[in-house]
Design a protein around this motif. Structure first.
Motif, PDB file in Angstrom:
ATOM      1  N   LEU A   1      51.435 -27.484  65.025  1.00 40.20           N
ATOM      2  CA  LEU A   1      51.925 -28.289  66.150  1.00 40.20           C
ATOM      3  C   LEU A   1      52.619 -29.569  65.673  1.00 40.20           C
ATOM      4  CD1 LEU A   1      49.123 -27.852  68.849  1.00 40.20           C
ATOM      5  CD2 LEU A   1      51.289 -26.607  68.595  1.00 40.20           C
TER       6      LEU A   1
ATOM      7  N   ARG B   1      52.270 -28.774  75.441  1.00 42.21           N
ATOM      8  CA  ARG B   1      53.633 -28.208  75.376  1.00 42.21           C
ATOM      9  C   ARG B   1      53.591 -26.727  75.055  1.00 42.21           C
ATOM     10  NH1 ARG B   1      57.419 -31.269  71.306  1.00 42.21           N
ATOM     11  NH2 ARG B   1      59.024 -29.938  72.180  1.00 42.21           N
ATOM     12  N   LEU B   2      52.751 -26.345  74.107  1.00 44.09           N
ATOM     13  CA  LEU B   2      52.658 -24.933  73.709  1.00 44.09           C
ATOM     14  C   LEU B   2      52.276 -24.066  74.902  1.00 44.09           C
ATOM     15  CD1 LEU B   2      52.638 -22.914  71.245  1.00 44.09           C
ATOM     16  CD2 LEU B   2      50.163 -23.284  71.158  1.00 44.09           C
TER      17      LEU B   2
ATOM     18  N   THR C   1      45.148 -25.194  65.569  1.00 41.20           N
ATOM     19  CA  THR C   1      45.504 -26.612  65.474  1.00 41.20           C
ATOM     20  C   THR C   1      44.278 -27.469  65.181  1.00 41.20           C
ATOM     21  OG1 THR C   1      46.468 -28.519  66.632  1.00 41.20           O
ATOM     22  CG2 THR C   1      45.314 -26.908  68.001  1.00 41.20           C
TER      23      THR C   1
ATOM     24  N   ASN D   1      54.925 -29.324  63.467  1.00 45.89           N
ATOM     25  CA  ASN D   1      56.265 -28.798  63.148  1.00 45.89           C
ATOM     26  C   ASN D   1      56.702 -27.985  64.355  1.00 45.89           C
ATOM     27  OD1 ASN D   1      58.587 -27.925  61.906  1.00 45.89           O
ATOM     28  ND2 ASN D   1      57.559 -26.476  60.525  1.00 45.89           N
ATOM     29  N   TYR D   2      56.617 -28.640  65.515  1.00 50.66           N
ATOM     30  CA  TYR D   2      56.641 -27.926  66.786  1.00 50.66           C
ATOM     31  C   TYR D   2      57.893 -27.063  66.978  1.00 50.66           C
ATOM     32  CZ  TYR D   2      55.802 -26.893  71.624  1.00 50.66           C
ATOM     33  OH  TYR D   2      55.565 -26.214  72.787  1.00 50.66           O
ATOM     34  N   ASP D   3      59.076 -27.664  66.815  1.00 46.92           N
ATOM     35  CA  ASP D   3      60.289 -26.921  67.169  1.00 46.92           C
ATOM     36  C   ASP D   3      60.485 -25.693  66.293  1.00 46.92           C
ATOM     37  OD1 ASP D   3      60.824 -28.579  69.261  1.00 46.92           O
ATOM     38  OD2 ASP D   3      62.066 -29.933  68.070  1.00 46.92           O
TER      39      ASP D   3
ATOM     40  N   GLY E   1      50.873 -31.560  71.756  1.00 47.70           N
ATOM     41  CA  GLY E   1      51.456 -30.282  71.337  1.00 47.70           C
ATOM     42  C   GLY E   1      50.773 -29.107  72.012  1.00 47.70           C
TER      43      GLY E   1
ATOM     44  N   ILE F   1      57.944 -22.998  67.341  1.00 45.95           N
ATOM     45  CA  ILE F   1      58.266 -22.341  68.623  1.00 45.95           C
ATOM     46  C   ILE F   1      59.434 -21.367  68.442  1.00 45.95           C
ATOM     47  CG2 ILE F   1      59.369 -22.818  70.865  1.00 45.95           C
ATOM     48  CD1 ILE F   1      56.408 -23.231  70.947  1.00 45.95           C
TER      49      ILE F   1
END
Ligand code: SAH
Length: 347
Positions: free
Chosen positions: A164, A203-204, A194, A166-168, A200, A171
């Motif tokens: 999370l 958002r996930l 996580t 390194n979110y982008d 994050g 995803i």
């Protein structure tokens, strides 16, 4: 010009890219199928594409993001893969065969910034985020190595790094992994673990609700902050609220990971406090007896203590499974990944 790394693209991005070089949009789907379903090793193998397009691809793109450097097999069948990145860094992936499943544990960062006290990756610090292609290619390369007889069935983001954070890239990698023309995994067969990055997690849940695993490891804030510094930023109350709000898929549960550290978090009282903490959350608990690594100050509790901890949870109707970490003798078990560190730990 730098060659374009095609595995960095989601399908919509690849569509835009093929259009930008004068090809029709639907070619992107063909490319995706060649790359991820057929797993071609060169564009020459893509006989469904025009010669001209193949030459364009050969000249302007790169197919592999990783170079397989080493593969080790443990006596229990666990395989550890060491991959080299373009800039000289390395990462590891671990394949855990458990018939009929073959679970691939993948990395999302080189090193990790969160410094959990018990984790070898964490004690080594953070180098950089992996790009989407470097995440996706772990799956491609291991699958190619395994051959057609053995199919990877499950993916877990439980290797090096905090996904999370390194979110982008994560995803986008999940988008390639789940695209029917891509690696075609169901969301239900992907689990993201996580250390508890609360924003994050929210958002996930909205963007791509895969299975969620949360590294809990303590049931009170004082202890959790001591062994997992991230808890100072997102203490247990906010973490539990994020878990309660997470859209868990039908017939699925959140996994709470709980390392057992001798004399630190393994008492029956702590088990009872864990029961209270997670009450009402559709969940199960994975108890992971600590895996030692060089210089670690912690020990694995004696078996009776592990069993006593489990019993408290079970009596409270909580599913609690003791995970015997696999691949310990090749340094492939939870918390033991430290790809290539040691040679370059000055920089
Ligand atoms: N950053 C994510 C992904 C790493 S997952 C996370 O924290 O969840 C790796 C799992 O192995 C985590 O549950 C982690 O807490 C656990 N782990 C780390 N070091 C360990 C060790 N020495 N023994 C057993 N489990 C460990």
């Amino acid at each position: 010009m730098e060659p374009v790394l095609v595995k960095n693209f989601t399908l919509p991005e690849l569509e835009a890219w093929v259009e930008s070089i004068g090809e029709r949009r639907f070619r992107a789907r063909q490319l995706f199928r060649n790359i991820y379903a057929r797993k071609v090793r060169s564009w020459g193998e893509c006989t469904d594409l025009s010669k001209l397009f193949r030459v364009q691809l050969e000249n302007g793109t790169r197919l592999d993001a990783l170079r397989l450097m080493e593969k080790r097999e443990a006596s229990d069948g666990t395989l550890k893969y060491l991959f080299g990145l373009q800039d000289g860094h390395t990462v590891e992936s671990v394949l855990i065969p458990d018939a009929p499943r073959h679970t691939l544990c993948i990395s999302s960062q080189v090193g990790c910034a969160f410094a959990c006290k018990f984790c070898l990756t964490g004690t080594l610090g953070f180098k950089r985020n992996l790009h989407t292609a470097e995440i996706v290619d772990q799956v491609c390369q291991v699958q190619i190595d395994l051959g057609i007889g053995t199919r990877i069935t499950n993916l877990v983001f439980m290797g090096m790094g905090e996904p999370l954070a390194n979110y982008d890239a994560v995803i986008r990698a999940i988008s390639v992994m789940t695209n029917p023309n891509g690696l075609a995994f169901s969301h239900r067969r992907i689990t993201l673990s996580t250390a508890g990055l609360v924003p994050g997690m929210a958002r996930l849940g909205q963007d791509s609700p895969v299975n969620l695993a949360v590294s809990l490891h303590a049931s009170d804030d004082a202890l959790r902050s001591r062994i997992m510094p991230i808890n100072r930023k997102y203490p247990l109350e906010s973490l539990m609220q994020a878990c309660r709000r997470y859209p868990v898929a039908p017939r699925k549960r959140i996994t709470f990971e709980y390392i057992l550290l001798d004399g630190i978090n393994d008492s029956p009282e702590q088990a009872r406090s864990l029961v209270k903490l997670i009450r009402g959350i559709r969940s199960k608990v994975n108890l992971i007896p600590f895996n030692p690594h060089p210089d670690s100050e912690y020990r694995r509790p004696p078996d009776e203590r592990i069993l006593a901890f489990q019993e408290v949870l079970q009596k409270a109707q909580i599913t609690a499974i003791i995970r015997q970490s696999r691949g310990r003798e090749i340094g492939a078990a939870c918390g033991q990944l430290a790809a290539g560190y040691g040679e370059d730990d000055e920089d």
